[in-house]
Scaffold this motif. Structure first.
Motif, PDB file in Angstrom:
ATOM      1  N   TYR A 190      64.010  11.586  20.041  1.00 59.57           N
ATOM      2  CA  TYR A 190      64.347  12.455  21.197  1.00 59.57           C
ATOM      3  C   TYR A 190      62.734  12.438  21.932  1.00 59.57           C
ATOM      4  O   TYR A 190      62.080  11.916  22.306  1.00 59.57           O
ATOM      5  CB  TYR A 190      64.901  13.670  21.416  1.00 59.57           C
ATOM      6  CG  TYR A 190      65.794  13.948  20.370  1.00 59.57           C
ATOM      7  CD1 TYR A 190      67.052  13.991  20.634  1.00 59.57           C
ATOM      8  CD2 TYR A 190      66.004  14.243  18.689  1.00 59.57           C
ATOM      9  CE1 TYR A 190      68.152  13.795  19.387  1.00 59.57           C
ATOM     10  CE2 TYR A 190      67.191  14.611  18.162  1.00 59.57           C
ATOM     11  CZ  TYR A 190      68.089  14.660  18.587  1.00 59.57           C
ATOM     12  OH  TYR A 190      69.739  14.050  17.781  1.00 59.57           O
ATOM     13  N   ASP A 235      65.545  15.282  25.778  1.00 58.19           N
ATOM     14  CA  ASP A 235      66.475  14.391  25.637  1.00 58.19           C
ATOM     15  C   ASP A 235      66.025  13.355  24.848  1.00 58.19           C
ATOM     16  O   ASP A 235      65.460  13.354  24.179  1.00 58.19           O
ATOM     17  CB  ASP A 235      65.961  14.301  27.299  1.00 58.19           C
ATOM     18  CG  ASP A 235      67.985  13.797  28.083  1.00 58.19           C
ATOM     19  OD1 ASP A 235      68.370  13.508  27.824  1.00 58.19           O
ATOM     20  OD2 ASP A 235      67.281  13.394  29.436  1.00 58.19           O
ATOM     21  N   ILE A 247      72.354  15.199  25.017  1.00 61.73           N
ATOM     22  CA  ILE A 247      72.760  15.939  24.041  1.00 61.73           C
ATOM     23  C   ILE A 247      73.109  17.055  24.117  1.00 61.73           C
ATOM     24  O   ILE A 247      74.052  17.636  25.071  1.00 61.73           O
ATOM     25  CB  ILE A 247      70.990  16.719  25.010  1.00 61.73           C
ATOM     26  CG1 ILE A 247      69.520  15.986  25.191  1.00 61.73           C
ATOM     27  CG2 ILE A 247      70.686  17.392  24.151  1.00 61.73           C
ATOM     28  CD1 ILE A 247      69.325  15.186  23.335  1.00 61.73           C
ATOM     29  N   CYS A 271      70.475  19.644  19.732  1.00 65.03           N
ATOM     30  CA  CYS A 271      69.113  20.925  19.694  1.00 65.03           C
ATOM     31  C   CYS A 271      69.206  21.093  17.790  1.00 65.03           C
ATOM     32  O   CYS A 271      67.807  22.015  17.785  1.00 65.03           O
ATOM     33  CB  CYS A 271      70.174  21.448  20.705  1.00 65.03           C
ATOM     34  SG  CYS A 271      70.215  20.976  22.596  1.00 65.03           S
ATOM     35  N   SER A 289      68.841  21.389  25.707  1.00 69.77           N
ATOM     36  CA  SER A 289      68.885  20.514  26.714  1.00 69.77           C
ATOM     37  C   SER A 289      68.546  20.570  27.465  1.00 69.77           C
ATOM     38  O   SER A 289      68.417  21.363  28.529  1.00 69.77           O
ATOM     39  CB  SER A 289      70.475  19.744  26.866  1.00 69.77           C
ATOM     40  OG  SER A 289      71.258  20.650  28.235  1.00 69.77           O
TER      41      SER A 289
END
Length: 187
Positions: free
Chosen positions: A16, A34, A45, A50, A75
């Motif tokens: 990421y 992101d 996302i 997460c 995000s």
């Protein structure tokens, strides 16, 4: 190791991009992630992304002894901050909000106030291709069902060139279309 470096290595190691780190006085550590940008790619996302980053960060921060009370991974959202050159390249043609560090002053042209610092418009490359500009019209937005005369002359477009070091803040403009995603246009 410094917090920035720990978070950067962990987030990029999972595939990421690190957008932002925010640490508050109450012990909240907020990380915004992101997907790396690739032209034509529209990845978003989700909660699983997460959660994966959150778990790995909890472990990495515990190992290095970083103190925090709560960790949030999220995000960038619809009002994503634009900080780096690659962010601006990614969102060319999008509606953005910018705030300048200093008012326009003597550089104000036409009907633009010399004390103005905030602008909303379309992000574009300059004609020379070496800088950025925002293009906007100060024409009021029409209301649904409002009749507009065909003889009315539209307000002129304004353009403001800027360098990234002149900006205090730049974000995508949070415009929500409740009609759903539009179909992709084949080129």
């Amino acid at each position: 190791m410094a917090l920035q470096q720990i978070v950067q290595e962990t987030v990029t190691g999972l595939g990421y991009d690190l957008v932002e780190i925010d640490r508050t006085a109450g012990g909240l550590l907020r990380i915004t992630i992101d997907f790396p940008w690739q032209p034509g790619s529209e990845l978003f996302i989700n909660v699983e992304d997460c959660e994966k980053v959150n778990r790995q960060l909890q472990f990495a921060l515990e190992v290095d002894g970083v103190a925090y009370n709560r960790l949030e991974v999220s995000s960038p959202g619809i009002d994503r901050p634009l900080r780096h050159e690659k962010d601006f390249e990614r969102f060319v043609g999008e509606l953005i909000d910018i705030t300048l560090k200093a008012p326009m002053g003597e550089n104000a042209v036409g009907l633009v106030s010399a004390s103005r610092k905030k602008f909303r418009g379309t992000l574009e490359r300059t004609a020379a291709g070496d800088g950025w500009q925002i293009v906007w019209s100060d024409e009021p937005v029409g209301k649904p069902g409002q009749r507009i005369s065909k003889k009315r002359i539209p307000a002129p477009l304004n353009a403001l060139g800027f360098a990234l070091d002149e900006l205090r803040e730049a974000r995508l403009a949070p415009v929500v279309d409740f009609k759903g995603r539009k179909p992709k246009v084949e080129t």
